[in-house]
Write an enzyme that holds these catalytic residues in place. Sequence first.
Site, PDB file in Angstrom:
ATOM      1  N   SER A 208      74.626  19.086  65.927  1.00  0.00           N
ATOM      2  CA  SER A 208      74.014  20.415  65.843  1.00  0.00           C
ATOM      3  C   SER A 208      73.050  20.477  64.662  1.00  0.00           C
ATOM      4  O   SER A 208      73.419  20.154  63.536  1.00  0.00           O
ATOM      5  CB  SER A 208      75.087  21.492  65.688  1.00  0.00           C
ATOM      6  OG  SER A 208      75.897  21.557  66.851  1.00  0.00           O
TER       7      SER A 208
ATOM      8  N   GLU B 151      71.762  22.744  59.521  1.00  0.00           N
ATOM      9  CA  GLU B 151      73.048  22.107  59.224  1.00  0.00           C
ATOM     10  C   GLU B 151      72.829  20.652  58.804  1.00  0.00           C
ATOM     11  O   GLU B 151      73.562  20.123  57.975  1.00  0.00           O
ATOM     12  CB  GLU B 151      73.950  22.181  60.456  1.00  0.00           C
ATOM     13  CG  GLU B 151      75.326  21.607  60.269  1.00  0.00           C
ATOM     14  CD  GLU B 151      76.231  21.884  61.450  1.00  0.00           C
ATOM     15  OE1 GLU B 151      77.183  21.099  61.652  1.00  0.00           O
ATOM     16  OE2 GLU B 151      76.000  22.855  62.191  1.00  0.00           O
TER      17      GLU B 151
END
Length: 322
Positions: free
Chosen positions: A242, A314
């Site tokens: 992600s 992230e």
Amino acid sequence: MSFNSKLFVFNEISQQLELYNINYYEDFDLSNKSTMKIKSSAKLFVVPQDIEQFQNAIRICKDKNTAFFILGGGSNIIFPDNCYEGVIISTEKLNRIQIISESPLLVKCECGTPMQSLVNFCSKHEITGFEEFAGLPGSVGGALYMNSRCFDKSINENIYQTTHLDVSQRNPEIIIHNYNVAEWDYKKSPFQDNQIENPSKIILNAVFTLKKGNIQDIQKNCSLFITKRKEKGHFKFPSAGSVFKNNHAFGKPSGELIDLAGLKGYRIGGAQIAPFHGNFIINIDNAKAQDVKQLVDYIQNSIKKSFGYLLETEILFLQNHK
């Protein structure tokens, strides 16, 4: 710092590493040291064999005022194009796992332990609590640093105690710290200090509180979560998982916002927003770090323009500094 000055410092670091019998490699190829498979190299790649060597390697870099990066499984990092002009300290050999208490059931493992190895250890010993992390690339240290979250479970939910090296002072200190829920949040940990190089708190090991379970149920759940990862396309192409954190205030997951903006499949250079998952950037053709960074910026600008939200990354970009 001039080229000759840098060379002198690296020679001094090499000599110190040899003095402590710490393995290191010069101009090391990093292509297979990250799940994104970015072609890069490191001026020095250091592989401590135990925690003592790990601490010494960190101290040497600190003493020489040289940039260093602690590398776990490389599942969340984008290396710079060409060469990282610093020291990479790998935790790959720091992978010991042991049961230190039966009641309560406590499992201790070192920072370089692959998450899959921890899952396998628990399965072998009929211990439940980490099935959601089956198939997750990366190390325990990296998972703690990022407070990894898989299938609605965060790793901090099972922390009993952590041990880290505090290098914020001249004399590094080993800190054993009992879990405090107030220090953890979604994708947040007390080890994040807004810098990925020369961090002030370096994870050495962690103790997790777990429970005995049924071996058949544990294995079944592990297989289930691995299958779900495959169905989402986690293993189709090199990626860093992600790219953006989810934010409940936005009303939808980041991947869904990217999909609604019509960005899936968009490509810059060798990097592409995965056609099968909006929150993945995949390496489809020898992607460069610059390709990935430009694609991240493009996504952030597009989502900001379309929905008014700024997505928070992230993944981490390791960069050289002039």
